[in-house]
Design a protein around this motif. Structure first.
Motif, PDB file in Angstrom:
ATOM      1  N   SER A  88       0.832  -1.220  -0.076  1.00  0.00           N
ATOM      2  CA  SER A  88      -0.192   0.026  -0.122  1.00  0.00           C
ATOM      3  C   SER A  88       0.739   1.349   0.043  1.00  0.00           C
ATOM      4  N   ALA A  89       0.330   2.446  -0.459  1.00  0.00           N
ATOM      5  CA  ALA A  89       1.021   3.560  -0.287  1.00  0.00           C
ATOM      6  C   ALA A  89       1.364   3.832   1.106  1.00  0.00           C
ATOM      7  N   ARG A  90       0.516   3.531   2.173  1.00  0.00           N
ATOM      8  CA  ARG A  90       1.068   3.878   3.439  1.00  0.00           C
ATOM      9  C   ARG A  90       2.482   2.830   4.059  1.00  0.00           C
ATOM     10  N   SER A  91       2.456   1.671   3.378  1.00  0.00           N
ATOM     11  CA  SER A  91       3.401   1.002   3.823  1.00  0.00           C
ATOM     12  C   SER A  91       4.655   1.193   2.888  1.00  0.00           C
ATOM     13  N   TYR A  92       4.374   1.725   1.784  1.00  0.00           N
ATOM     14  CA  TYR A  92       5.701   2.226   1.040  1.00  0.00           C
ATOM     15  C   TYR A  92       6.171   3.443   1.616  1.00  0.00           C
ATOM     16  N   TRP A  93       5.610   4.498   1.865  1.00  0.00           N
ATOM     17  CA  TRP A  93       6.037   5.559   2.380  1.00  0.00           C
ATOM     18  C   TRP A  93       6.622   5.570   3.747  1.00  0.00           C
ATOM     19  N   TYR A 109       3.797  10.908   3.058  1.00  0.00           N
ATOM     20  CA  TYR A 109       3.212  10.038   4.146  1.00  0.00           C
ATOM     21  C   TYR A 109       2.271  10.905   4.908  1.00  0.00           C
ATOM     22  N   GLY A 110       2.171  12.104   4.953  1.00  0.00           N
ATOM     23  CA  GLY A 110       1.255  12.799   5.423  1.00  0.00           C
ATOM     24  C   GLY A 110      -0.140  12.862   4.563  1.00  0.00           C
ATOM     25  N   LEU A 111       0.317  12.868   3.495  1.00  0.00           N
ATOM     26  CA  LEU A 111      -0.960  13.090   2.266  1.00  0.00           C
ATOM     27  C   LEU A 111      -1.749  11.482   2.533  1.00  0.00           C
ATOM     28  N   VAL A 112      -1.015  10.677   2.660  1.00  0.00           N
ATOM     29  CA  VAL A 112      -1.696   9.182   2.983  1.00  0.00           C
ATOM     30  C   VAL A 112      -2.538   9.323   4.285  1.00  0.00           C
ATOM     31  N   GLU A 120      -4.124  14.477  12.753  1.00  0.00           N
ATOM     32  CA  GLU A 120      -3.248  14.922  13.801  1.00  0.00           C
ATOM     33  C   GLU A 120      -1.707  14.305  13.348  1.00  0.00           C
ATOM     34  N   GLY A 121      -1.742  13.026  12.715  1.00  0.00           N
ATOM     35  CA  GLY A 121      -0.585  12.442  12.122  1.00  0.00           C
ATOM     36  C   GLY A 121       0.015  13.417  10.856  1.00  0.00           C
ATOM     37  N   ALA A 122      -0.939  13.389  10.100  1.00  0.00           N
ATOM     38  CA  ALA A 122      -0.793  14.129   8.930  1.00  0.00           C
ATOM     39  C   ALA A 122      -0.183  15.518   9.069  1.00  0.00           C
ATOM     40  N   LEU A 123      -0.606  16.020  10.188  1.00  0.00           N
ATOM     41  CA  LEU A 123      -0.291  17.539  10.665  1.00  0.00           C
ATOM     42  C   LEU A 123       1.231  17.373  10.895  1.00  0.00           C
ATOM     43  N   ARG A 124       1.649  16.396  11.534  1.00  0.00           N
ATOM     44  CA  ARG A 124       3.195  16.104  12.336  1.00  0.00           C
ATOM     45  C   ARG A 124       3.997  16.161  11.083  1.00  0.00           C
ATOM     46  N   HIS A 125       3.491  15.125  10.147  1.00  0.00           N
ATOM     47  CA  HIS A 125       4.389  14.821   9.053  1.00  0.00           C
ATOM     48  C   HIS A 125       4.528  16.099   8.265  1.00  0.00           C
ATOM     49  N   PHE A 126       3.563  16.856   7.885  1.00  0.00           N
ATOM     50  CA  PHE A 126       3.686  18.064   6.980  1.00  0.00           C
ATOM     51  C   PHE A 126       4.627  18.998   7.718  1.00  0.00           C
ATOM     52  N   GLN A 127       4.464  19.222   9.233  1.00  0.00           N
ATOM     53  CA  GLN A 127       5.392  20.109   9.818  1.00  0.00           C
ATOM     54  C   GLN A 127       6.705  19.698   9.929  1.00  0.00           C
ATOM     55  N   ILE A 145      -3.897  23.152   3.128  1.00  0.00           N
ATOM     56  CA  ILE A 145      -5.033  22.182   2.770  1.00  0.00           C
ATOM     57  C   ILE A 145      -5.622  21.571   4.220  1.00  0.00           C
ATOM     58  N   LEU A 146      -4.474  21.072   4.901  1.00  0.00           N
ATOM     59  CA  LEU A 146      -4.785  20.653   6.198  1.00  0.00           C
ATOM     60  C   LEU A 146      -5.485  21.517   7.139  1.00  0.00           C
ATOM     61  N   TYR A 147      -4.726  22.718   7.122  1.00  0.00           N
ATOM     62  CA  TYR A 147      -5.410  23.602   8.389  1.00  0.00           C
ATOM     63  C   TYR A 147      -6.702  24.066   7.709  1.00  0.00           C
ATOM     64  N   GLN A 148      -6.906  24.143   6.529  1.00  0.00           N
ATOM     65  CA  GLN A 148      -8.272  24.552   6.018  1.00  0.00           C
ATOM     66  C   GLN A 148      -9.208  23.301   6.409  1.00  0.00           C
TER      67      GLN A 148
END
Length: 179
Positions: A88-93, A109-112, A120-127, A145-148
């Motif tokens: 999956s994309a999750r396991s790959y990234w 990975y944040g997009l996944v 919350e997890g996406a925010l951590r990876h984007f930061q 996008i996430l904050y929106q």
């Protein structure tokens, strides 16, 4: 022919490099072809030696068979384990982040995670992506996008503005800010 194979393998290996780490692990598939050519340098002479010795004793033939089966089994297990990463994309990234963290890997990975609803997890990876590459517009677009989605319009606008400032070639940041 062996000298030719060795030189051609080194020539193929040099631009893709499995000795020097690749800048993006997403491109990690590139070194396999040169390694395949390089393996011919020892497989051809070994194959000739085995073929010449097949008239030998039963013990010798069994030893060759056991060696071939062990090699085939080992390669099969490694191939199976490597293919699990591409499930999956999750396991790959996640695998890329574990082996070669980068702003791109954190962003993807944040997009996944964002697609899965794990904001919350996406925010951590984007930061983390922004920390690693503060002038990369993609990281700022993703944060916008996430904050929106989280209803934090002021933070979204700030990141869209940064993305527009850093996006010199594509116009993607202007599109996202406009939307």
């Amino acid at each position: 022919y062996l000298v030719f194979l060795a030189v051609s393998a080194l020539a193929l290996l040099s631009p893709t490099s499995s000795i020097i780490p690749l800048s993006q692990l997403a491109n990690e598939h590139r070194p396999y072809l040169p390694l395949a050519v390089l393996s011919l340098c020892w497989m051809i002479p070994l194959g000739r030696a085995v073929a010449a010795d097949l008239t030998g004793t039963l013990l010798t033939r069994v030893a060759y068979l056991v060696g071939a089966l062990m090699l085939l089994g080992g390669m099969s297990v490694l191939t199976y384990q490597r293919n699990l990463v591409f499930k999956s994309a999750r396991s790959y990234w996640a695998d890329i982040l574990e082996k070669a963290p980068s702003a791109r890997a954190d962003s993807n990975y944040g997009l996944v995670l964002m697609r899965e609803g794990n904001y919350e997890g996406a925010l951590r990876h984007f930061q983390r992506s922004v920390e690693q590459a503060p002038y990369w517009h993609i990281s700022h677009i993703n944060l916008g996008i996430l904050y929106q989605r989280l209803g934090r319009e002021a933070l979204a606008a700030a990141h869209y503005d940064k993305a527009v400032r850093y996006d010199l070639y594509t116009g993607a940041a202007l599109t996202w800010r406009g939307e």
